[in-house]
Design an enzyme around this catalytic site. Structure first.
Site, short mmCIF file in Angstrom:
data_model
loop_
_atom_site.label_atom_id
_atom_site.label_comp_id
_atom_site.label_asym_id
_atom_site.label_seq_id
_atom_site.Cartn_x
_atom_site.Cartn_y
_atom_site.Cartn_z
N CYS A 1 -3.79 41.27 -13.10
CA CYS A 1 -2.67 41.34 -13.47
C CYS A 1 -1.94 39.91 -13.11
CB CYS A 1 -1.91 42.46 -12.55
SG CYS A 1 -2.30 43.99 -13.17
N ARG B 1 -5.39 36.71 -16.51
CA ARG B 1 -5.73 37.74 -15.32
C ARG B 1 -5.71 39.29 -16.00
NH1 ARG B 1 -4.47 34.85 -11.07
NH2 ARG B 1 -4.13 36.95 -9.79
N TRP C 1 -3.46 44.36 -16.14
CA TRP C 1 -5.07 44.73 -16.45
C TRP C 1 -5.09 46.13 -15.60
CZ3 TRP C 1 -9.24 46.11 -13.41
CH2 TRP C 1 -10.52 46.48 -14.11
N ASN D 1 0.73 43.49 -8.42
CA ASN D 1 -0.65 42.88 -8.57
C ASN D 1 -1.55 43.52 -7.31
OD1 ASN D 1 -3.15 41.48 -9.13
ND2 ASN D 1 -2.44 39.56 -8.44
N GLY D 2 -2.51 44.43 -7.73
CA GLY D 2 -3.35 45.00 -6.81
C GLY D 2 -3.58 46.48 -6.88
N GLU E 1 -28.01 36.31 -16.01
CA GLU E 1 -26.73 35.44 -16.47
C GLU E 1 -26.66 35.53 -17.85
OE1 GLU E 1 -23.91 34.95 -15.84
OE2 GLU E 1 -23.12 33.38 -17.26
N LYS F 1 -23.77 37.31 -20.04
CA LYS F 1 -22.95 36.48 -21.01
C LYS F 1 -23.07 37.38 -22.65
CE LYS F 1 -21.67 33.96 -19.36
NZ LYS F 1 -20.64 34.43 -18.50
N GLU G 1 -20.83 40.33 -22.12
CA GLU G 1 -19.65 40.25 -22.14
C GLU G 1 -18.58 40.18 -23.17
OE1 GLU G 1 -18.22 38.30 -17.92
OE2 GLU G 1 -19.62 37.06 -19.32
N HIS H 1 -43.41 47.59 -14.18
CA HIS H 1 -43.26 48.47 -13.17
C HIS H 1 -42.04 49.66 -13.72
CE1 HIS H 1 -45.91 46.51 -10.52
NE2 HIS H 1 -45.06 45.35 -10.80
N LYS I 1 -10.06 37.27 -16.48
CA LYS I 1 -10.80 36.09 -16.01
C LYS I 1 -10.99 35.95 -14.53
CE LYS I 1 -12.31 31.52 -16.92
NZ LYS I 1 -13.61 31.86 -17.40
#
Ligand code: AGP
Length: 589
Positions: free
Chosen positions: A2, A27, A71, A97-98, A466, A470, A473, A489, A584
């Protein structure tokens, strides 16, 4: 997540707030809202989805207002749930925001008192709590402080009051910064939102309230119950490079920039590194922490510190530090890794460790971020603004710096610099039409599949993780990265005819294991893709040869994954720079 924005000044508030929210959209971009005061009334425009390039606001030009880009945490993405939220008498609006962690208890308490809720958001609890406190306090600012003190969690709120014409905001955890230029006052979650207008900032710490009225601001410590005199200071802020140049998306621009950014991240001289190297030499254990991509970066940096730097380095995910806390002592050093420097999970861990007297160093890309202020020392990644939500160039900048640090620890600074230059030069050749075409063609094949596995070992284990992250996402396909050793395994049970398996193969002592693993999945019908140094084997259906490097293969090898992610998402028609559900900067837990 946010983004919060507030403005009071000489210019047209709706325009300034809209521009600020566009810059804060990284955000969160589920929905947005702008409120201004017109002829004594608050006028609000809200909508779901991305903030449009130009908007038709319900409001006329006016000089004060607040805005929010959301968000979603509590409650779906609807216009009703979008911030700012009105008080019952519509005299004030509030945005947050929170996360109000005691939201359920507070809501039950307020409902018992007869308050009726119209939305599903936790923010409405704050609004109703302020209204309730207002019944027994003299001023709105007092009511806001009393309400705010009852909130649990990392919350920052901003309020616009039509009666007094003022903006009030309180910070706890989630970032908030003030910008001042003569009679223009800006308030935002990130200075990037206003740095095109002003450079003089006032930091707002946790537990501080800002009151903006009649073109002036006042700072108030809500714990000590007294006003604070803090003058603005000029901050060297990051410029947002909004020019996509010849590229269709920021992501591809940022991927190609890596040939330069890995060098920028490692411009530190031996002299500059010396004090920290001395500390690392003397330190007992090194703990690296981060989340998401920065978490894999922390893993890779710990790997370099162990393997090259010969130190006992342990990587911990920021959100899983709890069981380690007792064992981390002031004799240790913590290296926190974060692009934004605002990730709630990382900040919370750092705050606890700092209180215990542990030395905190950080690797960050955002100047002036909260993490930089909390750290005993910090190193800038210098990657420039990374606009695509999926991190590419900052990841390689972070691990390049970790590599330089590890080599410097054992007296091989010059060697590290040479290796970085080599890989940078080789990347220039790698980013060719031929490479892009090959990866685009492979992505066309992968487009038809749903589940994918990525195998790596040693220096490529965390790159497999990673790389998979990527692609997840941006393509929304199910990619999982594993240590190749894990395959037999359990993971191999998932391999069937046509399952794509991507193996990272470098000319190192693990290459045989990777080829055996690939043979094993191929024998079970997998579609095999090799990524790495050229191999003399027929076990791969496709092979992407990477930029040559000696012991920085992590960089060469992660880049094809970034490119697969890009081309696959493009094939699928996804929003590449702003993928669904992501933000982000993850400023909530
Ligand atoms: C990266 O592609 C993601 N957007 C995400 O995993 C990110 O790395 C993570 O949220 C940590 O962010 P930070 O680097 O700003 O701390």
């Amino acid at each position: 997540m946010c983004g919060i924005f507030g403005y009071m000044g000489k210019s047209n508030a709706p325009y300034i707030i809209h521009q600020g929210l566009k810059r804060l959209e990284y955000r969160g971009y589920d929905s947005w809202g702008i409120s201004t005061i017109e002829k004594g009334n608050i006028v609000t425009t809200k909508d779901t989805g991305h903030i449009p390039e130009s908007i038709k606001l319900k409001t006329n030009p006016t000089t004060v207002g607040i805005g929010h880009t959301r968000w979603a945490t509590h409650g779906g993405v609807t216009i009703t749930n979008a911030h700012p939220h009105y008080s019952t008498d519509r005299s004030f609006v509030l945005a947050q925001n929170g996360i109000v962690e005691n939201y359920t208890e507070l809501k039950a308490y307020l409902e018992k008192l007869g308050y009726i809720f119209d939305t599903q958001v936790d923010t409405e609890v704050i609004v109703k709590l302020v209204e309730h406190e207002l019944k027994t306090t003299k001023t709105l600012r007092e009511a806001l402080i009393k309400a705010f003190k009852q909130l649990e969690g990392r919350n920052t709120v901003i309020l616009l009051d039509s009666k007094s014409g003022q903006i009030l905001a309180i910070r706890n955890g989630s970032p908030l910064i003030l910008g001042v230029k003569e009679k223009d006052i800006y308030l935002a979650s990130d200075p990037l939102a206003f740095n095109q207008y002003c450079r003089d900032i006032v930091e707002i710490n946790n537990g501080e309230m800002i009151e903006i009225k009649d073109g002036k601001y006042k700072l108030f410590d809500i714990k000590k119950d007294k006003y604070i005199n803090r003058k603005p200071r000029e901050e060297k802020l990051l410029e947002i490079d909004i020019d996509k140049e010849k590229y269709e998306h920021y992501m591809i621009k940022e991927i190609v920039e890596q040939q330069h950014t890995i060098l920028k991240a490692t411009e530190y001289t031996q002299k500059q590194l010396q004090p920290f190297i001395k500390r690392l030499k003397e330190t007992e254990n090194i703990y690296t922490i981060g989340a998401g991509t920065a978490g894999f970066s922390a893993d890779q940096i710990a790997y370099y510190l162990r393997k090259i730097g010969k130190k006992n380095a342990i990587s911990i995910k920021s959100y899983e530090t709890e069981s380690y806390l007792e064992n981390i002592s002031p004799n240790d050093t913590v290296i926190a890794i974060s692009q934004s420097g605002e990730t709630a999970d990382t900040l919370e861990a750092v705050e606890i460790l700092k209180e215990r007297g542990v030395y905190i160093a950080s690797i960050i890309n955002m100047p002036g971020s909260t993490l930089s202020r909390l750290s005993n020392s910090y190193f800038m990644s210098n990657a420039g603004s990374e606009i695509c939500v999926a991190s590419t160039k900052v990841f390689t900048s972070q691990i390049s710096f970790g590599y330089l640090l590890s080599k410097t620890l054992v007296g091989e600074y010059t060697d590290a610099k040479r290796e970085l230059r080599t890989i940078s030069n080789n990347l220039e050749d790698f980013f060719s039409k031929k490479t892009f075409k090959q990866i685009e063609n492979i992505s066309k094949v992968l487009k038809e599949k749903e589940h994918f596995f990525v195998l790596g070992k040693g220096q490529n284990f965390h790159i497999a993780q990673e790389g998979a992250l990527k692609i997840k996402e941006i393509s929304y396909k199910h990619f999982e990265g594993f240590a190749a050793g894990e395959l037999k395994h359990g993971v191999i049970a998932l391999i069937e005819e046509g399952t794509p398996v991507l193996s990272i193969v470098s000319n190192d002592k693990n290459v045989k294991d990777l080829i055996s693993a690939t043979q094993e999945v191929k024998a079970r019908g997998a579609l095999t893709i090799g990524i790495g140094d050229k191999q003399d084997t027929d076990c791969f259906d496709y092979f992407i040869e990477v930029a040559k490097s000696n012991d920085l293969k992590a960089i060469s090898n992660v880049i094809p994954f970034q490119l697969i992610s890009y081309y696959l998402a493009k094939e699928l028609g996804n929003n590449i720079d702003k993928p669904r559900n992501l933000a982000k900067s993850v400023t909530v837990k």
